[in-house]
Enzyme design. Structure first.
Site, PDB file in Angstrom:
ATOM      1  N   HIS A   9       0.838  -1.209   0.000  1.00 46.26           N
ATOM      2  CA  HIS A   9       0.000   0.000   0.000  1.00 46.26           C
ATOM      3  C   HIS A   9       0.872   1.258   0.000  1.00 46.26           C
ATOM      4  O   HIS A   9       0.601   2.209  -0.757  1.00 46.26           O
ATOM      5  CB  HIS A   9      -0.904  -0.016   1.238  1.00 46.26           C
ATOM      6  CG  HIS A   9      -1.623   1.265   1.507  1.00 46.26           C
ATOM      7  ND1 HIS A   9      -2.935   1.488   1.137  1.00 46.26           N
ATOM      8  CD2 HIS A   9      -1.202   2.423   2.112  1.00 46.26           C
ATOM      9  CE1 HIS A   9      -3.295   2.702   1.504  1.00 46.26           C
ATOM     10  NE2 HIS A   9      -2.262   3.297   2.091  1.00 46.26           N
ATOM     11  N   GLU A  10       1.901   1.270   0.828  1.00 47.34           N
ATOM     12  CA  GLU A  10       2.771   2.447   0.881  1.00 47.34           C
ATOM     13  C   GLU A  10       3.543   2.635  -0.423  1.00 47.34           C
ATOM     14  O   GLU A  10       3.736   3.764  -0.889  1.00 47.34           O
ATOM     15  CB  GLU A  10       3.731   2.334   2.069  1.00 47.34           C
ATOM     16  CG  GLU A  10       3.051   2.238   3.430  1.00 47.34           C
ATOM     17  CD  GLU A  10       2.050   3.353   3.676  1.00 47.34           C
ATOM     18  OE1 GLU A  10       2.215   4.451   3.113  1.00 47.34           O
ATOM     19  OE2 GLU A  10       1.091   3.129   4.427  1.00 47.34           O
TER      20      GLU A  10
END
Length: 306
Positions: free
Chosen positions: A130-131
């Site tokens: 996600h990051e």
């Protein structure tokens, strides 16, 4: 659809700046307000990684000091076709993580010790994916642009009466209404842009790690941890809250219009729908590629992942 939504929201923010600027300050005042906002946010954008990491006393790690976490990020970055970001660990009990940096070549990801104790290996891989999706999407730039426009609108609302000619200004009641409502509207649009970028990072993160279910499970665990474990640094620096995968603040507002993050339940539902579309079940491990040396093949017990 999230890209389209972000574009429409950015257009709305630009239009709001144009209307408020024209009514309160004229062309000259608009340029002054925009210049102030650009200068302020350009400094933050250029130094975003250093400022954020310093604020949380993040410690950089490498393949020797944190081999599993570093290797996880390296392999995910390769899957995402991204340069290897710098990897940091934050000594913080609250489970959370964020990405920062002005572009993929100057990016960093940071995970708290709390998240490494709380999540399984596959769940943490989903969070790191996600990051990396934020980095891939250039979301730091998007949020800097939206902050610039919102800041310019707030400047116009605060000082617009000193700009432009008196003849072209609206009457006093309209001026007062604009001074109150324009920054409010700008904040609502800015928060909506932030929420749309979180949904998109979830989607792309699910693709990168190969298992949206693991990311969904991670979000549920992080949200539970955040609700019970305060992050004192985030409470003291609430302007950094939007960076985290889950809002780290205990005093979150009741109205979702002013939230930087979507409702966690809605995010989980979207990820589970993505998993169904990908044919991924709850029992499948994340990031499986068939290679014997793949560190994500098979399950792992919960961290810490040193």
């Amino acid at each position: 659809m999230n890209y389209v939504r972000t574009g429409m929201l950015m257009a709305a923010l630009t239009a709001l700046f144009g209307v408020v600027g024209y009514l309160l300050a004229g062309a000259g005042g608009m340029l002054i307000a925009l210049g102030i906002a650009v200068a302020t946010n350009l400094f933050s954008y250029w130094n975003s990684d250093r400022l954020a990491l310093s604020a949380y006393n993040a410690q950089q790690v490498d393949e020797r000091s944190a081999p599993e976490l570093y290797g996880m990020v390296r392999d995910l970055a390769q899957r995402a076709n991204l340069p290897m970001p710098r990897v940091y660990i934050i000594q913080e009990d609250q489970p959370n993580a964020f990405a920062t940096g002005r572009n993929p070549q100057n990016a960093a990801v940071a995970a708290t010790t709390g998240i490494m104790r709380t999540l399984s290996y596959d769940e943490l891989a989903g969070v790191m994916a996600h990051e990396l999706a934020h980095i891939k999407n250039h979301d730091t730039l998007t949020m800097t642009i939206s902050a610039t426009m919102a800041g310019a609108i707030s400047t116009l609302a605060s000082f617009g009466m000193f700009f432009g000619s008196r003849e072209n200004r609206p009457n006093a009641i309209v001026q007062i209404a604009l001074m109150i409502l324009a920054p409010l509207a700008a904040s609502i649009v800015q928060m909506a842009i932030s929420r749309s970028r979180e949904y998109e990072a979830d989607r792309i993160g699910g693709e990168i790690c190969g298992n949206p279910v693991a990311l969904a499970d991670a979000l549920a665990k992080i949200a539970g941890g955040v609700s019970h474990i305060p992050n004192e640094t985030a409470e003291a620096k609430p302007a950094t809250a939007h960076m985290f995968i889950i809002n780290p603040l205990s005093g979150r507002g009741m109205d979702s219009l002013f939230s930087t993050h979507p409702d966690t339940g809605n995010r989980i539902a979207a990820l589970m729908e993505q998993a169904r579309a990908m044919g991924v079940g709850a029992g499948r491990g994340g990031f499986v590629g068939g290679a014997a040396q793949n560190p994500f093949a098979g399950g792992r017990e919960p961290g810490p992942w040193g």
